[in-house]
Enzyme design. Structure first.
Site, PDB file in Angstrom:
ATOM      1  N   LEU A 137      -4.121  -5.247   1.469  1.00 41.26           N
ATOM      2  CA  LEU A 137      -4.799  -6.093   0.474  1.00 41.26           C
ATOM      3  C   LEU A 137      -6.239  -6.372   0.910  1.00 41.26           C
ATOM      4  CD1 LEU A 137      -3.757  -7.327  -2.241  1.00 41.26           C
ATOM      5  CD2 LEU A 137      -3.659  -9.512  -1.051  1.00 41.26           C
ATOM      6  N   GLY A 138      -7.003  -5.295   1.025  1.00 32.40           N
ATOM      7  CA  GLY A 138      -8.442  -5.421   1.279  1.00 32.40           C
ATOM      8  C   GLY A 138      -9.171  -5.513  -0.050  1.00 32.40           C
ATOM      9  N   ARG A 139     -10.433  -5.109  -0.040  1.00 35.30           N
ATOM     10  CA  ARG A 139     -11.225  -5.197  -1.277  1.00 35.30           C
ATOM     11  C   ARG A 139     -10.584  -4.423  -2.409  1.00 35.30           C
ATOM     12  NH1 ARG A 139     -14.758  -3.728   2.763  1.00 35.30           N
ATOM     13  NH2 ARG A 139     -16.530  -5.087   3.199  1.00 35.30           N
ATOM     14  N   ILE A 140     -10.189  -3.175  -2.115  1.00 39.89           N
ATOM     15  CA  ILE A 140      -9.640  -2.323  -3.174  1.00 39.89           C
ATOM     16  C   ILE A 140      -8.255  -2.816  -3.586  1.00 39.89           C
ATOM     17  CG2 ILE A 140      -8.877   0.026  -3.725  1.00 39.89           C
ATOM     18  CD1 ILE A 140     -11.232   1.037  -1.926  1.00 39.89           C
TER      19      ILE A 140
ATOM     20  N   SER B 278      -0.037  -6.724   4.436  1.00 40.52           N
ATOM     21  CA  SER B 278      -1.239  -6.399   5.199  1.00 40.52           C
ATOM     22  C   SER B 278      -0.920  -6.730   6.639  1.00 40.52           C
ATOM     23  CB  SER B 278      -2.425  -7.264   4.756  1.00 40.52           C
ATOM     24  OG  SER B 278      -3.028  -6.718   3.609  1.00 40.52           O
TER      25      SER B 278
ATOM     26  N   ILE C 124      -3.950   5.933  -3.450  1.00 33.27           N
ATOM     27  CA  ILE C 124      -5.374   6.201  -3.649  1.00 33.27           C
ATOM     28  C   ILE C 124      -6.127   5.994  -2.331  1.00 33.27           C
ATOM     29  CG2 ILE C 124      -5.550   5.747  -6.138  1.00 33.27           C
ATOM     30  CD1 ILE C 124      -6.301   3.084  -3.462  1.00 33.27           C
TER      31      ILE C 124
ATOM     32  N   ARG D 270      -5.358   7.195   1.672  1.00 36.11           N
ATOM     33  CA  ARG D 270      -5.484   8.410   2.461  1.00 36.11           C
ATOM     34  C   ARG D 270      -4.119   9.078   2.543  1.00 36.11           C
ATOM     35  NH1 ARG D 270     -10.152   8.083   1.701  1.00 36.11           N
ATOM     36  NH2 ARG D 270     -11.842   7.924   3.232  1.00 36.11           N
TER      37      ARG D 270
ATOM     38  N   GLU E 142      -6.280  17.911   2.492  1.00 34.88           N
ATOM     39  CA  GLU E 142      -7.040  18.263   1.283  1.00 34.88           C
ATOM     40  C   GLU E 142      -7.946  19.459   1.549  1.00 34.88           C
ATOM     41  OE1 GLU E 142      -8.968  14.600   0.221  1.00 34.88           O
ATOM     42  OE2 GLU E 142      -7.057  13.580   0.022  1.00 34.88           O
TER      43      GLU E 142
ATOM     44  N   HIS F 286      -8.623  13.825  -5.306  1.00 39.72           N
ATOM     45  CA  HIS F 286      -9.406  12.810  -4.571  1.00 39.72           C
ATOM     46  C   HIS F 286     -10.646  12.392  -5.381  1.00 39.72           C
ATOM     47  CE1 HIS F 286     -10.437  11.161  -0.315  1.00 39.72           C
ATOM     48  NE2 HIS F 286     -10.963  10.401  -1.260  1.00 39.72           N
TER      49      HIS F 286
HETATM   50  C1  8YV Z   1     -15.064   9.858  -0.587  1.00 37.65           C
HETATM   51  C2  8YV Z   1     -13.564   8.112  -0.202  1.00 37.65           C
HETATM   52  O1  8YV Z   1     -15.839   9.229   0.332  1.00 37.65           O
HETATM   53  O2  8YV Z   1     -15.168   6.423   0.095  1.00 37.65           O
HETATM   54  C3  8YV Z   1     -14.173   6.977   0.539  1.00 37.65           C
HETATM   55  O3  8YV Z   1     -13.627   6.624   1.603  1.00 37.65           O
HETATM   56  O4  8YV Z   1     -12.493   8.528   0.086  1.00 37.65           O
HETATM   57  C4  8YV Z   1     -14.304   8.778  -1.282  1.00 37.65           C
HETATM   58  O5  8YV Z   1     -15.118   7.907  -1.977  1.00 37.65           O
HETATM   59  C5  8YV Z   1     -15.938  10.668  -1.443  1.00 37.65           C
HETATM   60  O6  8YV Z   1     -15.204  11.775  -1.757  1.00 37.65           O
HETATM   61  C6  8YV Z   1     -17.196  11.075  -0.741  1.00 37.65           C
HETATM   62  O7  8YV Z   1     -16.929  11.783   0.443  1.00 37.65           O
END
Ligand code: 8YV
Length: 298
Positions: free
Chosen positions: A137-140, A159, A215, A217, A246, A264
């Site tokens: 539960l950070g900013r995003i 968290s 969304i 990693r 990826e 991504h």
């Molecule tokens: C990538 C992201 O950075 O900000 C991040 O951590 O995963 C994405 O926004 C974007 O693909 C640029 O490298």
């Protein structure tokens, strides 16, 4: 004094850099700053090959590809681009959640295949009112939770620490969080501290009617365990914007209609990427002026 371009950059950022500084693509004693992205970072070997490097500027909020302790030990400051991408990543998380529950991408394929002429698309799962657990539960994570309150979702989170000022229920482990929700949304940072946090046991706790949205990693999820859970039907579906390796997506996922696969694109809209480029540039500019950064990493 020159600036190392570690990898290809957003064209407008690249142009701004070239307009103001001497940009190089190879290491040398002249390099005082390096500009990179979340995907590439700067390796310890690269840092060690740059004796006068004093700043690493990331385009992206994630910086797990750079060893910040190693940088600090060498007297190198490090920045990232927080906040400016929070809304767009949260938007995409909610979009993925709706897509996988309501099966929008699958329904789109159904129409394109001409299957509508032969019958109705199968019923999906309601979004409004669902129990959603946010892992990280950070900013995003908070921005995702904020959006989901408009869908009357029942929100809980896990968290590293319980956060005093939030109205959502705290679960004391990822498995406890997964056990009490219909949808588990992964919004942690990457790196070794969170690797494999969504394990086979967490997926088992999510259960056969549970969905995973990631969304954050790919490294946060045990990807082979996820593929197996989908195959065995021990979870109901997943919306994935990130993967372990990826751009390689596990082939077993490609023909599954219960999985939404995205390349991504969490921050990938023009306004957000320009804002990220602008913030990265301002970090470099401030470093070149007074040695400090606008948004240093924690
Ligand atoms: C990538 C992201 O950075 O900000 C991040 O951590 O995963 C994405 O926004 C974007 O693909 C640029 O490298």
């Amino acid at each position: 004094m020159s600036v190392l371009r570690v990898c290809p950059l957003l064209p407008s950022l690249d142009e701004a850099l070239r307009g103001h500084y001497k940009i190089v693509d190879e290491p040398s004693d002249e390099v005082v700053a390096a500009v990179t992205t979340s995907k590439y970072g700067v390796s310890n070997e690269q840092m060690d090959a740059l004796p006068n490097l004093r700043a690493i500027v990331h385009f992206g909020v994630g910086y797990e590809t750079t060893d910040v302790d190693h940088a600090r030990a060498r007297g190198i400051v490090v920045s990232n681009t927080p906040d400016v991408l929070t809304d767009s990543v949260a938007d995409l998380a909610v979009g993925g959640l709706i897509d996988v529950l309501r099966r929008m991408s699958a329904a789109d394929r159904f129409v394109r295949r001409g299957d509508w002429a032969h019958g109705q698309f199968p019923l999906a799962v309601k979004v409004t009112g669902r129990r959603v657990g946010i892992l990280g539960l950070g900013r995003i994570g908070r921005a995702i939770a904020h959006r989901l309150t408009a869908f009357d979702c029942v929100l809980s989170y896990h968290s590293r620490h319980q956060i005093p000022d939030v109205p959502y229920t705290y679960a004391d482990s990822p498995a406890a969080l997964a056990a009490g929700v219909d949808v588990l949304v992964v919004a942690t940072s990457g790196g070794s501290a969170t690797a494999g946090l969504v394990s086979a046991a967490v997926l088992a706790a999510l259960g056969p009617s549970g969905y995973l949205v990631n969304i954050a990693r790919g490294s946060v999820v045990d990807e082979p365990a996820l593929v197996e859970a989908l195959r065995a039907g021990t979870i109901a579906g997943a919306a994935l914007d990130v993967f372990a390796d990826e751009p390689n997506v596990p082939p077993a996922l490609l023909d599954r209609d219960d999985v939404v696969l995205l390349p991504h694109i969490g921050s990938a809209d023009t306004e957000t990427r320009e804002a990220m480029g602008d913030l990265a540039f301002r970090n470099l500019q401030q470093f070149m002026t007074d040695g400090t950064l606008v948004t240093p990493v924690a």
